[in-house]
Design a protein around this motif. Sequence first.
Motif, PDB file in Angstrom:
ATOM      1  N   UNK A 105      10.891   3.568 -11.394  1.00 27.12           N
ATOM      2  CA  UNK A 105      10.748   4.399 -10.193  1.00 27.12           C
ATOM      3  C   UNK A 105      12.112   4.904  -9.734  1.00 27.12           C
ATOM      4  N   UNK A 106      12.139   6.136  -9.240  1.00 27.81           N
ATOM      5  CA  UNK A 106      13.372   6.677  -8.661  1.00 27.81           C
ATOM      6  C   UNK A 106      13.697   5.899  -7.386  1.00 27.81           C
ATOM      7  N   UNK A 107      14.944   6.019  -6.877  1.00 28.87           N
ATOM      8  CA  UNK A 107      15.256   5.354  -5.603  1.00 28.87           C
ATOM      9  C   UNK A 107      14.279   5.734  -4.488  1.00 28.87           C
ATOM     10  N   UNK A 108      13.903   7.014  -4.434  1.00 27.86           N
ATOM     11  CA  UNK A 108      12.977   7.461  -3.379  1.00 27.86           C
ATOM     12  C   UNK A 108      11.576   6.887  -3.576  1.00 27.86           C
ATOM     13  N   UNK A 109      11.103   6.917  -4.824  1.00 30.01           N
ATOM     14  CA  UNK A 109       9.760   6.391  -5.106  1.00 30.01           C
ATOM     15  C   UNK A 109       9.699   4.902  -4.771  1.00 30.01           C
ATOM     16  N   UNK A 110      10.738   4.168  -5.177  1.00 26.25           N
ATOM     17  CA  UNK A 110      10.763   2.730  -4.886  1.00 26.25           C
ATOM     18  C   UNK A 110      10.833   2.469  -3.382  1.00 26.25           C
ATOM     19  N   UNK A 111      11.631   3.278  -2.673  1.00 21.98           N
ATOM     20  CA  UNK A 111      11.747   3.104  -1.220  1.00 21.98           C
ATOM     21  C   UNK A 111      10.401   3.350  -0.538  1.00 21.98           C
ATOM     22  N   UNK A 112       9.723   4.422  -0.942  1.00 17.89           N
ATOM     23  CA  UNK A 112       8.447   4.781  -0.302  1.00 17.89           C
ATOM     24  C   UNK A 112       7.383   3.715  -0.566  1.00 17.89           C
ATOM     25  N   UNK A 113       7.232   3.333  -1.826  1.00 17.32           N
ATOM     26  CA  UNK A 113       6.197   2.329  -2.138  1.00 17.32           C
ATOM     27  C   UNK A 113       6.554   0.973  -1.524  1.00 17.32           C
ATOM     28  N   UNK A 114       7.838   0.633  -1.533  1.00 17.25           N
ATOM     29  CA  UNK A 114       8.247  -0.659  -0.948  1.00 17.25           C
ATOM     30  C   UNK A 114       7.992  -0.666   0.551  1.00 17.25           C
ATOM     31  N   UNK A 115       8.234   0.477   1.189  1.00 18.24           N
ATOM     32  CA  UNK A 115       7.987   0.598   2.631  1.00 18.24           C
ATOM     33  C   UNK A 115       6.502   0.345   2.930  1.00 18.24           C
ATOM     34  N   UNK A 116       5.658   1.031   2.166  1.00 14.10           N
ATOM     35  CA  UNK A 116       4.210   0.923   2.386  1.00 14.10           C
ATOM     36  C   UNK A 116       3.716  -0.502   2.085  1.00 14.10           C
ATOM     37  N   UNK A 117       4.204  -1.069   0.993  1.00 14.66           N
ATOM     38  CA  UNK A 117       3.756  -2.420   0.624  1.00 14.66           C
ATOM     39  C   UNK A 117       4.343  -3.465   1.572  1.00 14.66           C
ATOM     40  N   UNK A 118       5.509  -3.189   2.135  1.00 17.45           N
ATOM     41  CA  UNK A 118       6.071  -4.079   3.164  1.00 17.45           C
ATOM     42  C   UNK A 118       5.155  -4.111   4.379  1.00 17.45           C
ATOM     43  N   UNK A 119       4.687  -2.932   4.806  1.00 13.57           N
ATOM     44  CA  UNK A 119       3.748  -2.884   5.940  1.00 13.57           C
ATOM     45  C   UNK A 119       2.436  -3.585   5.581  1.00 13.57           C
ATOM     46  N   UNK A 120       2.007  -3.417   4.336  1.00  9.28           N
ATOM     47  CA  UNK A 120       0.759  -4.062   3.901  1.00  9.28           C
ATOM     48  C   UNK A 120       0.859  -5.580   4.066  1.00  9.28           C
ATOM     49  N   UNK A 121       2.064  -6.118   3.858  1.00 10.96           N
ATOM     50  CA  UNK A 121       2.274  -7.570   3.978  1.00 10.96           C
ATOM     51  C   UNK A 121       2.484  -8.014   5.422  1.00 10.96           C
ATOM     52  N   UNK A 122       3.247  -7.215   6.189  1.00  7.88           N
ATOM     53  CA  UNK A 122       3.745  -7.723   7.471  1.00  7.88           C
ATOM     54  C   UNK A 122       3.126  -7.048   8.694  1.00  7.88           C
ATOM     55  N   UNK A 123       2.567  -5.856   8.543  1.00  6.33           N
ATOM     56  CA  UNK A 123       2.074  -5.127   9.717  1.00  6.33           C
ATOM     57  C   UNK A 123       0.564  -5.314   9.876  1.00  6.33           C
ATOM     58  N   UNK A 124       0.086  -4.956  11.053  1.00  3.33           N
ATOM     59  CA  UNK A 124      -1.346  -4.984  11.303  1.00  3.33           C
ATOM     60  C   UNK A 124      -2.007  -3.716  10.781  1.00  3.33           C
ATOM     61  N   UNK A 125      -3.328  -3.710  10.892  1.00  4.88           N
ATOM     62  CA  UNK A 125      -4.141  -2.589  10.405  1.00  4.88           C
ATOM     63  C   UNK A 125      -3.687  -1.245  10.982  1.00  4.88           C
ATOM     64  N   UNK A 126      -3.475  -1.180  12.314  1.00  6.83           N
ATOM     65  CA  UNK A 126      -3.200   0.104  12.969  1.00  6.83           C
ATOM     66  C   UNK A 126      -1.913   0.737  12.431  1.00  6.83           C
ATOM     67  N   UNK A 127      -0.871  -0.068  12.313  1.00  6.35           N
ATOM     68  CA  UNK A 127       0.416   0.463  11.843  1.00  6.35           C
ATOM     69  C   UNK A 127       0.323   0.856  10.367  1.00  6.35           C
ATOM     70  N   UNK A 128      -0.355   0.034   9.584  1.00  5.81           N
ATOM     71  CA  UNK A 128      -0.491   0.340   8.155  1.00  5.81           C
ATOM     72  C   UNK A 128      -1.246   1.658   7.943  1.00  5.81           C
ATOM     73  N   UNK A 129      -2.357   1.842   8.642  1.00 11.93           N
ATOM     74  CA  UNK A 129      -3.124   3.080   8.413  1.00 11.93           C
ATOM     75  C   UNK A 129      -2.398   4.312   8.965  1.00 11.93           C
ATOM     76  N   UNK A 130      -1.553   4.120   9.984  1.00 11.07           N
ATOM     77  CA  UNK A 130      -0.730   5.238  10.482  1.00 11.07           C
ATOM     78  C   UNK A 130       0.287   5.651   9.421  1.00 11.07           C
ATOM     79  N   UNK A 131       0.787   4.679   8.646  1.00 13.13           N
ATOM     80  CA  UNK A 131       1.721   4.988   7.549  1.00 13.13           C
ATOM     81  C   UNK A 131       1.005   5.645   6.375  1.00 13.13           C
TER      82      UNK A 131
END
Length: 222
Positions: A105-131
């Motif tokens: 993955x490019x730096x951007x692709x890794x950053x984007x997917x890592x951001x989303x998967x980080x929320x999947x692990x640590x955030x609640x439903x509302x914040x995750x679906x907003x992302x």
Amino acid sequence: MAFSTDAWQRNARLIDTIQEMDFNRALSAGTLERDVFKYYVIQDSLYLAGYARALAAAGVKAPDSEAMLTFTGSAQEAIQVERALHASYFEKFGIDPAQVQAAEPSPTCLAYTSYMLGLAETAGYAELVAAILPCFWVYWEVGKRIDAEAGPDNPYRAWIDTYADESFGEAVQAVIRHVDRAAEAAGPDTVAAMHHAFMRSTQYEWMFWDAAWRREDWPVKP
Ligand SMILES: Cc1ncc(CO)c(N)n1
């Protein structure tokens, strides 16, 4: 005002900028360099693998069965429909699936997917679906605009048809409904976190196309 209306207005200028990006203008004109699209398709495959997991996580966190169906269904779609779209381009451009498996993955692709998967692990439903929402909504708006401009023999027609299709539009509307419902049930701190997540993903959408245009690579390697 519905969360989605508010979020769209707050990011309207950024979304207009996305419509005018070199990548999307060239895709619409059919003049986009094949190697640039090839880079994009490979990176997007890597993105979709992470995105599908984030959608599945939203299905797990969903407050009701209707939302579960929307997000687990979208997780399946992300894998199935887009895999088919990508496979057709892999064939067209002579990309070996092993080449995709081996791609970094490019730096951007890794950053984007890592951001989303980080929320999947640590955030609640509302914040995750907003992302998750900009990934649907921005593609739908970009797809519709390009569909209105591009000719029938545009070499990227299959891509355009996927994102301008009514069935994709219906999926976007369903996700908007669930995000708005989540915001109605949320307190002000959660709504603020939702706005931040929507903005951040919209920024990453811009960055993903920009990275493809530049064929972004890691600046240093061992
Ligand atoms: C980067 C990105 N965002 C959104 C979509 C739409 O699913 C996609 N295919 N790729």
